[in-house]
Design a protein around this motif. Sequence first.
Motif, mmCIF file in Angstrom:
data_model
loop_
_atom_site.group_PDB
_atom_site.id
_atom_site.type_symbol
_atom_site.label_atom_id
_atom_site.label_comp_id
_atom_site.label_asym_id
_atom_site.label_seq_id
_atom_site.Cartn_x
_atom_site.Cartn_y
_atom_site.Cartn_z
ATOM 1 N N THR A 249 0.837 -1.209 0.000
ATOM 2 C CA THR A 249 0.000 0.000 0.000
ATOM 3 C C THR A 249 0.863 1.246 0.000
ATOM 4 O OG1 THR A 249 -0.117 0.024 2.424
ATOM 5 C CG2 THR A 249 -1.865 -1.144 1.247
ATOM 6 N N LYS A 250 2.168 1.070 -0.189
ATOM 7 C CA LYS A 250 3.138 2.171 -0.070
ATOM 8 C C LYS A 250 3.581 2.702 -1.423
ATOM 9 C CE LYS A 250 3.128 1.481 4.375
ATOM 10 N NZ LYS A 250 2.383 2.417 5.266
ATOM 11 N N GLY A 251 2.709 2.670 -2.398
ATOM 12 C CA GLY A 251 3.094 3.108 -3.730
ATOM 13 C C GLY A 251 3.301 4.606 -3.843
ATOM 14 N N ASP A 252 3.851 4.994 -4.969
ATOM 15 C CA ASP A 252 4.093 6.401 -5.279
ATOM 16 C C ASP A 252 2.822 6.963 -5.921
ATOM 17 O OD1 ASP A 252 5.006 8.884 -5.994
ATOM 18 O OD2 ASP A 252 6.397 8.173 -7.540
ATOM 19 N N TYR A 253 1.864 7.367 -5.093
ATOM 20 C CA TYR A 253 0.589 7.833 -5.625
ATOM 21 C C TYR A 253 0.707 9.180 -6.320
ATOM 22 C CZ TYR A 253 -1.150 3.938 -2.940
ATOM 23 O OH TYR A 253 -1.355 2.662 -2.450
ATOM 24 N N ALA A 254 1.787 9.914 -6.023
ATOM 25 C CA ALA A 254 2.026 11.166 -6.746
ATOM 26 C C ALA A 254 2.273 10.898 -8.223
ATOM 27 C CB ALA A 254 3.208 11.911 -6.139
ATOM 28 N N ALA A 255 2.804 9.709 -8.541
ATOM 29 C CA ALA A 255 3.020 9.354 -9.940
ATOM 30 C C ALA A 255 1.700 9.244 -10.686
ATOM 31 C CB ALA A 255 3.787 8.031 -10.039
ATOM 32 N N LEU A 256 0.630 8.958 -9.965
ATOM 33 C CA LEU A 256 -0.696 8.882 -10.572
ATOM 34 C C LEU A 256 -1.361 10.245 -10.641
ATOM 35 C CD1 LEU A 256 -3.244 7.379 -11.574
ATOM 36 C CD2 LEU A 256 -3.805 6.918 -9.169
ATOM 37 N N ILE A 257 -1.379 10.970 -9.541
ATOM 38 C CA ILE A 257 -2.208 12.174 -9.467
ATOM 39 C C ILE A 257 -1.428 13.483 -9.441
ATOM 40 C CG2 ILE A 257 -4.142 11.000 -8.352
ATOM 41 C CD1 ILE A 257 -3.111 12.015 -5.669
ATOM 42 N N GLY A 258 -0.121 13.438 -9.193
ATOM 43 C CA GLY A 258 0.640 14.654 -8.933
ATOM 44 C C GLY A 258 0.477 15.743 -9.972
#
Length: 457
Positions: A249-258
């Motif tokens: 659950t520790k993904g780089d979510y900024a890569a998706l939404i940033g």
Amino acid sequence: MSSSELPKVTVAEQLAQKIGALDAARLPNAVERKCEDLLVDVVGLAVTARNEDYVKAALAACDDDGPCTAIGHTRTLSAAGAALVNGTAIHGEDFDDTFEGGPIHAGAVIVPAVLAACERHDLDGRAALLGIAVGVETMCRLSTVAPTLTHKAGFHPTAVFGAVGAAAGVGAALKLSPKQMVDALGTAASMASGIIEYLAEGAWTKRLHAGWAAQSGLRAALLGRSGFSGPRTVFEGVHGFFHGFAHTTKGDYAALIGDFGARWVTETLAFKPYPCGTMTHPYIDCARRLGQRIKADTVLEMECDVGEGTVHRLWEPLAVKQKPANGYAGKFSTPYCIAAGFVRGNVGLGDFTDAAVRDPAILALAGKVRYRIDPQNPYPKNFTGHIRATLRDGTVAEERQPYMRGGAHEPLTRADVEEKFLLNVRHGGWTADHASIALQLAKTLFDAPVTLSALRG
């Protein structure tokens, strides 16, 4: 993260807000151009596979006729049926586009889902453009949140990220509200599926994954539009999408939404020059150049430097990969693809028949191909190739390919894409006149009502 610690604004909610702010009229020219290229490419791929057994089986399995186009066929289907059949056909020969950061195949999922939705719900070409752009962007970015972990967990990224990407794309085309979009994304994640056990014997299931994701995303978007509730914390939740398919659950979510909507990774989509596993392509380039310099019977051994993340799909079990079980298995065997490129001088659709992969001369050379894991290999951010051939007289011949041709470093031109289209539809049995009409439709679809009858038959 317990239920009492749920974020006030989730990743899905942020993504939905960004998607809702987009307008087809304000998309960058480069994104629109890439979506046009993508449409041309996938239509050709659907036609080239239309007479294959796996497409016939997928079409026969559909018992839901309707108004939507199965490309290359006279029979029409429901929107979900058309998305399923078209996605399966487009991805079937593994000749479709690739996002190098994933790796995933976005066009075979997103285009069938969006076109079916537009055809069924009377949407125009601008809706189709926005839906394809949003769906591709979402799917590609999802693949960068936790790179390589989905494959390691035993799942096919195109299949699992595709369902969510298709929901985003269809939702954008249908102009879902942010709340409806969140529900659609949350529901699509529960529809995602696709294991990679097809690698064992070259079974057909990988071909189905794109079509299944397309119809799943379509259904999820319609459920969201109708008020069916999905989890807000679908991505980052303790039981969420990445926990299930990437074991984290520790993904780089900024890569998706940033910077979603401000910077478009869609612009970097790669179009394949060879109909086989993407990471084999730079090795085929190396093999073709070596084949021009040396003879196969002088080769003692060929050693390749490879990225660790490619080994379990394209190199192991090595003895099996050196002798593929059938033509489809050959598409995911780097030793076979190297040998075919070396001996035959090129690699095309005809190199992946059951007869082609039994060629004694090819198998003899494939049996000499080995690999060595290079810890500095940039996979999955870049796909490279390297072959070091040791000859019987002790001399060494070496070739390197620093990137995948057709990708960001050496993209195909529009003329290249159209030439590939014409070769594919000819392979699928269309006449020159039919091909010309279909090509014109694919190039202008975003400027008119979505009418796909010219793609039938």
